[in-house]
Structure formats: structure tokens, C-alpha cells
Design an enzyme around this catalytic site. Sequence first.
Site, PDB file in Angstrom:
ATOM      1  N   THR A 182       0.714  -1.251   0.043  1.00 35.72           N
ATOM      2  CA  THR A 182      -0.103  -0.092   0.165  1.00 35.72           C
ATOM      3  C   THR A 182       0.999   1.298   0.022  1.00 35.72           C
ATOM      4  OG1 THR A 182      -1.750  -1.126   0.997  1.00 35.72           O
ATOM      5  CG2 THR A 182      -1.762   1.487   1.213  1.00 35.72           C
ATOM      6  N   ASN A 220      -5.578  -8.909  -8.231  1.00 37.29           N
ATOM      7  CA  ASN A 220      -5.392  -9.785  -7.079  1.00 37.29           C
ATOM      8  C   ASN A 220      -6.847 -10.105  -7.043  1.00 37.29           C
ATOM      9  OD1 ASN A 220      -6.150  -6.692  -6.780  1.00 37.29           O
ATOM     10  ND2 ASN A 220      -6.818  -7.094  -4.884  1.00 37.29           N
ATOM     11  N   GLN A 280       1.177  -9.003  -6.738  1.00 35.59           N
ATOM     12  CA  GLN A 280       0.584 -10.488  -6.719  1.00 35.59           C
ATOM     13  C   GLN A 280       1.327 -11.463  -7.732  1.00 35.59           C
ATOM     14  OE1 GLN A 280      -2.015 -12.122  -5.298  1.00 35.59           O
ATOM     15  NE2 GLN A 280      -2.809 -10.274  -4.025  1.00 35.59           N
ATOM     16  N   SER A 314       5.201  -6.642  -2.129  1.00 30.88           N
ATOM     17  CA  SER A 314       4.759  -6.729  -0.688  1.00 30.88           C
ATOM     18  C   SER A 314       5.161  -8.054  -0.177  1.00 30.88           C
ATOM     19  CB  SER A 314       3.181  -6.577  -0.827  1.00 30.88           C
ATOM     20  OG  SER A 314       2.918  -6.921   0.649  1.00 30.88           O
ATOM     21  N   HIS A 342       4.550  -9.983   2.403  1.00 35.30           N
ATOM     22  CA  HIS A 342       3.608 -11.107   2.987  1.00 35.30           C
ATOM     23  C   HIS A 342       2.500 -11.762   1.922  1.00 35.30           C
ATOM     24  CE1 HIS A 342      -0.729  -9.056   2.955  1.00 35.30           C
ATOM     25  NE2 HIS A 342       0.052  -7.838   2.493  1.00 35.30           N
ATOM     26  N   THR A 379      13.076   5.062  11.162  1.00 38.84           N
ATOM     27  CA  THR A 379      14.267   4.105  11.325  1.00 38.84           C
ATOM     28  C   THR A 379      13.896   3.022  10.436  1.00 38.84           C
ATOM     29  OG1 THR A 379      14.446   4.959  13.687  1.00 38.84           O
ATOM     30  CG2 THR A 379      15.469   2.828  12.987  1.00 38.84           C
ATOM     31  N   CYS A 411      -9.735  -6.782   0.970  1.00 37.86           N
ATOM     32  CA  CYS A 411      -9.889  -5.350   0.972  1.00 37.86           C
ATOM     33  C   CYS A 411     -11.515  -5.347   0.737  1.00 37.86           C
ATOM     34  CB  CYS A 411      -9.464  -4.489   0.096  1.00 37.86           C
ATOM     35  SG  CYS A 411      -7.485  -4.898   0.025  1.00 37.86           S
TER      36      CYS A 411
END
Length: 376
Positions: free
Chosen positions: A70, A149, A178, A198, A200, A236, A320
Site C-alpha cells: 500500500t 488480485n 500478486q 509486498s 506478506h 528508522t 479489502c
Amino acid sequence: MIYFDNSSTTRPDESVLESFIAANMKYYANPASLHVLGREAEALLKRSKEQMLKLIDNESGEVVLTSGGTEANNLAILGIAEAYRSRGNHVITTQIEHPSILNACIKLEEIGFEVDYLAVDAQGLISIEELEKKLRKDTILVSIMHVNNEIGTIQPIRQCAELIKKSSRAVFHSDCVQSFGKLPVSMESLGLDAITVSAHKMNGLKNSGALFLKKNVTPHAINFGGGQENGLRSGTVSVPNAVAMAKAMRMSTIHEDSADYREWRNLLIDACSLYENIRILSPHHGAPHILSISFKSINGEVAVNYFQEHGIIISTSSACSSKNKNAGHVIEAIGLENKFKNGVIRVSFGNTNTKDEIAEFIKVLKSFMELIERGM
Ligand SMILES: Cc1ncc(COP(=O)(O)O)c(C=O)c1O
């Protein structure tokens, strides 16, 4: 439970968790610190980034680590549009992008940019001819997702890139969240200038992603602080997250031919094709790990619950939009008939699945269809 919701998120790989813990224990120092521990952490960060850049064929470019797909998409849309505003104010994307692209584009419109949203056909494919017509001298950014997706459509990214380079000076970005690890994703071969991934979605950690940028593509920052990540993403930097993400990327590319997924998907397509009350929404040559189907005059939620009662986890369209009662933007864009609009489910594979689980899905599907045909 059989888990077929890998496009929402995947189970982290044990080796990814191990490298995350090991890096946390030893390289916990701030990589921006001048002391020896900081320098060691910085060196590891550099190595992890080099690995990622190599895996995506962007060794001369840069990677900006983010809190996920995102944020990387937001940075690509808002940051690139802002940085190239002196060249023009026209942006092109598609109607079926992830909300992290679409809502960033709405923001662009609010601040005076003009955005064209390419339509798609019943398979979710954009038209190269429409892209050609929409490209203008003042187009500064084109963003087209690699794999959708919700239904798994693969867009012709290379062909789009050739056209964009021929007809404009636009930066070409693709959301490859994806596709990475399921299809070859290379900055060079796809002809891209910026890529979002991404962690995950590929057995890495949640809240960890990246925007890869080709050399000389420099967005404006969209968050402000200490100027880390070459000023592009303050905060950081988590070296352990970088290590874990490089590991997840490396592991996922080992299986990127996705041969098992293709075979399983074909088995499911064959099984679904037996029923008149099922529409297959995914294109035949779609992404290997995603199959979206719809049941006539049935609510997708009913199917999700039925499968869950029988030990199988699937989702309605995307994570989503699955809590949204209306048909999602992708379902609207592909022009699905009304009778099928509410019955959409998505089955998505990951590296924890087996062929036996596919057989189990087909068995449960059969009993569900018998129930439907008897009027529930
Ligand atoms: C195509 C696509 N883009 C972007 C995202 C957002 O990624 P993240 O969950 O890492 O923010 C997702 C996640 O669902 C996605 O499927």
C-alpha cells in the site's frame, strides 16, 4: 484447515522468521548510527538491498523499503506524479487496480492532475489500442498492475512498456504484489521504471514491502522526518525486515515457474466447468495461483461459510472488498451479469498447499452444488 486464501496473505516461511529473529538479535542497531554496531547493521541492510535489486533485475537502480504494498503504491503514484509535474499533469491507470493505487489517483485528481482509468474486457484485460489513444505528450505516469488480485488477469506489461516508451516520456510503474514469485518479474524484461512488491504475499512478513526504482527515477517523498532511504521514506529502517524480505523474495523466485499451481488451477477449472450455475471469472491464461468463480444467485459469503464448515478457507473477492456488501470495482469493471455479481469467490494457492487439498476442494464443491441444485 485447508488454506486457499494466499492472495490475501500467506503464512510466513519458517526460514524467513528465523532470519528475522537472527537479524533482530545481532543487528538491532540503527543503520543510520555512526558507531560500529550501526555500521554493521548498515552493511547488512546494503547487502539485503543488493540481493533484492538483483532478484528483480534492477542492479543499477534503487529500492525504497516501505510498510507494505500500500505504501509503496502510494509513493509511486503521489511521489512520481509530484516529481514530474513540470512535464505535465496527465496520469493513466486502470479501472481494476488495487485501492492503494485507485485512491491515490483520486487524491491526484483532487490536487489538479488529470487521470484516465483504462477500461477492461470481461477477462479483466486492458486494450493496448485504448492505452495508445490515451497516451499524450503531457502523460507523466502510467501505472498498470501486473496481476489482478481478484481475478488473476495478467496484463501485457512488456507490450505496454514498448508503447509507452515510443509515444511518451511517462514513467511506467507496475503493482507486482500478486505476480512476484509466481511469474518472472524483471525490471528489464518487463520494461518498467518502478515496481511495487509486498513481502506478506510471498511467505514474508506483514507490513513489509518495497518500491523498486530504475536509475534516475526519483519520486518526491510523501512522508517527512529524518530523511532515511535517500529522503524517500523517513523513519528508522528495520534491517531485520530487509533481511527477511530479501529471504522471502529469494525463496519465492525459486518456484516462480508455478507448475503445480497451473496444474491445480486447471483441475479446478475442469471441475467448475461441469456446472451451469458457475461462471469462471479468471482468464484461462491468468495467474497460476488465482481462480475466481461465481455462483448464480448465491451470495459469495454463503459459499465461504459452507467451505469453512467443511475445513476449507477461501475468500469472496479480495480481502479489502470482502466485507463490502456491494459487488467490488473489479466485478463491475468486467461487466459480470447481475445474477452472478454477488456470488464471487476466490481460491488462491500458496506454498503450503498440496494436490490432495485440491481434490478435497472439488469434493466439497460437488456437495455444495448438489445443495444449490436442491434449492439449498
Ligand atoms: C495487487 C495488490 N496491491 C497492493 C496490495 C497491498 O499490499 P499490502 O497489504 O502489503 O499493503 C495488495 C494486497 O492485498 C494487492 O493484492
